[in-house]
Design a protein around this motif. Structure first.
Motif, PDB file in Angstrom:
ATOM      1  N   ALA A 179      -7.153   2.131  -0.249  1.00  0.00           N
ATOM      2  CA  ALA A 179      -7.403   1.267  -1.416  1.00  0.00           C
ATOM      3  C   ALA A 179      -8.703   1.641  -2.112  1.00  0.00           C
ATOM      4  CB  ALA A 179      -7.436  -0.198  -0.992  1.00  0.00           C
ATOM      5  N   VAL A 190      -6.223  -1.007   3.636  1.00  0.00           N
ATOM      6  CA  VAL A 190      -5.627  -2.304   3.953  1.00  0.00           C
ATOM      7  C   VAL A 190      -4.478  -2.082   4.934  1.00  0.00           C
ATOM      8  CG1 VAL A 190      -4.451  -4.334   3.036  1.00  0.00           C
ATOM      9  CG2 VAL A 190      -6.295  -3.254   1.738  1.00  0.00           C
ATOM     10  N   PHE A 234      -5.853  -3.068  -4.378  1.00  0.00           N
ATOM     11  CA  PHE A 234      -5.573  -4.230  -3.538  1.00  0.00           C
ATOM     12  C   PHE A 234      -6.004  -5.467  -4.312  1.00  0.00           C
ATOM     13  CE2 PHE A 234      -7.204  -7.592  -0.782  1.00  0.00           C
ATOM     14  CZ  PHE A 234      -6.058  -7.903  -0.062  1.00  0.00           C
ATOM     15  N   PRO A 259       0.838  -1.204   0.000  1.00  0.00           N
ATOM     16  CA  PRO A 259       0.000   0.000   0.000  1.00  0.00           C
ATOM     17  C   PRO A 259       0.872   1.252   0.000  1.00  0.00           C
ATOM     18  CG  PRO A 259      -0.782  -1.583   1.634  1.00  0.00           C
ATOM     19  CD  PRO A 259       0.537  -2.103   1.136  1.00  0.00           C
TER      20      PRO A 259
END
Length: 381
Positions: free
Chosen positions: A172, A247, A148, A124
């Protein structure tokens, strides 16, 4: 609350889906009527044996109700190569460029006015890197797609959609079509509204894996046994007050320090707030009192110096942002990080380095295996 960045007119004007309301309408249809939604796309392709209406999708995610299975377009037969190449040639696109790739070594030396979408894969992206990407490379006009996905998902499952959805640096975004994400607590209870928990999916989408070759029992055990009725990603996630999904990292990468549970992404995000740090990775190692302590690796920006002043500043920053219990025990300079070719950090190797254990196992998937030796050499004694 993180700032919202709306898609620019530069992106919206050529977007297939050009509003958040349109995205929500289409996503709702993809869940409530998957046959109608996906058949519109399937009908664009060549089928040697067409799919039969009413036999479009069936599945079972609940191990308590029998074997796990996923079936899409059962009985239909197509040819992937024909659809990818011959079909396009027959449609008059044989002399057209299918994909154009250019690496921008120095953005300010290239004409990037035509750019509309910027992508980010692997780990990320942290907010600071996102803002740099958005401002310098995208000139504040481009949408950033920080997706993601997993090999097992067959494509991205959480993403922002250029021209349709707003963006938050580091998030995300929202579920892709056909994807129904759910956050569960440790007991398997769904978390409604803002909250953090296990990231799972309640239904299949066309790209999801069907099994593990030759080992369906392992497929069920790894992905469906923890929370029957859900595909378990093995990752944690947070939903904020605006519905954006963040995430937080692998569940097995969670840090438990003095009874406080933290994600690696949380600590890494704080470390990269320091202007001298370009990237960070955090793992745990055993501690006789706290149970686990934080061992941090930091990559520096050009011109920055790794010294006691930087180490003290980073420890102070973590204390201020998270709490005194989270102060790292070790901060190590890293010339690079062990990453796969898709950009994912191999934290199991970092944990070995933190312990001084040279038995690191297979490194064949690393993009640059030599970085492991460098990290061992620079490890504080």
């Amino acid at each position: 609350m993180s700032r919202l960045y709306q898609p620019s007119d530069h992106v919206v004007e050529k977007s297939y889906i050009c509003s958040l309301d349109k995205y929500r309408e289409m996503h709702k249809k993809s869940l409530e009527d998957p046959e109608s939604f996906w058949s519109e796309i399937a009908n664009e392709f060549h089928w040697q044996t067409p799919y039969q209406s009413g036999n479009f999708v069936s599945y079972n995610f609940d191990t308590n109700k029998g074997n796990v299975f996923v079936k899409w377009l059962e009985g239909a037969v197509t040819n992937v190569c024909f659809n990818a190449l011959d079909r396009n040639v027959r449609n008059g696109h044989g002399d057209k460029i299918a994909f154009y790739w250019k690496i921008l070594s120095l953005c300010h030396r290239n004409d990037v006015k035509s750019l509309r979408v910027l992508g980010s894969v692997g780990e990320p992206i942290n907010p600071e890197a996102w803002l740099w990407y958005y401002s310098l490379v995208g000139s504040g006009r481009c949408s950033i797609v920080d997706t993601f996905w997993q090999t097992e998902t067959g494509g991205h499952v959480l993403t922002s959609l250029p021209g349709a959805t707003p963006m938050k640096p580091g998030s995300a975004g929202f579920p892709f079509f056909g994807v129904e994400p759910t956050l569960l607590d440790e007991n398997g209870k769904p978390i409604e509204g803002p909250g953090e928990g296990y990231l799972v999916f309640a239904r299949p989408w066309p790209g999801i894996m069907r099994t593990l070759f030759g080992d369906h029992d392992r497929y069920e055990k790894v992905y469906f046994s923890k929370f029957p009725g859900y595909y378990c990603t093995g990752d944690g996630a947070r939903r904020d007050e605006d519905g954006f999904l963040w995430v937080t990292g692998r569940i097995d990468d969670m840090l438990n320090v003095s009874g406080h549970l933290m994600s690696t992404a949380e600590v890494e995000g704080v470390l990269t707030e320091e202007p001298r740090v370009s990237e960070a990775a955090v793992v745990s190692r055993p501690h006789p009192v706290k149970g686990e302590s934080l061992y941090c690796f930091v990559i520096l920006n050009d011109g920055a110096k790794f010294d006691t002043n930087l180490v003290d500043s980073l420890k102070k920053l973590v204390r201020q942002r998270i709490g005194a219990f989270a102060a790292p025990d070790v901060i190590q300079y890293a010339p690079g990080l062990p990453k796969t070719r898709s950009g994912k950090i191999m934290r199991r190797i970092l944990r070995k380095i933190a312990l001084g254990d040279h038995d690191i196992g297979d490194t064949s998937t690393l993009a640059d295996p030599s970085v492991v030796d460098e990290l061992f050499k620079s490890r504080p004694q």
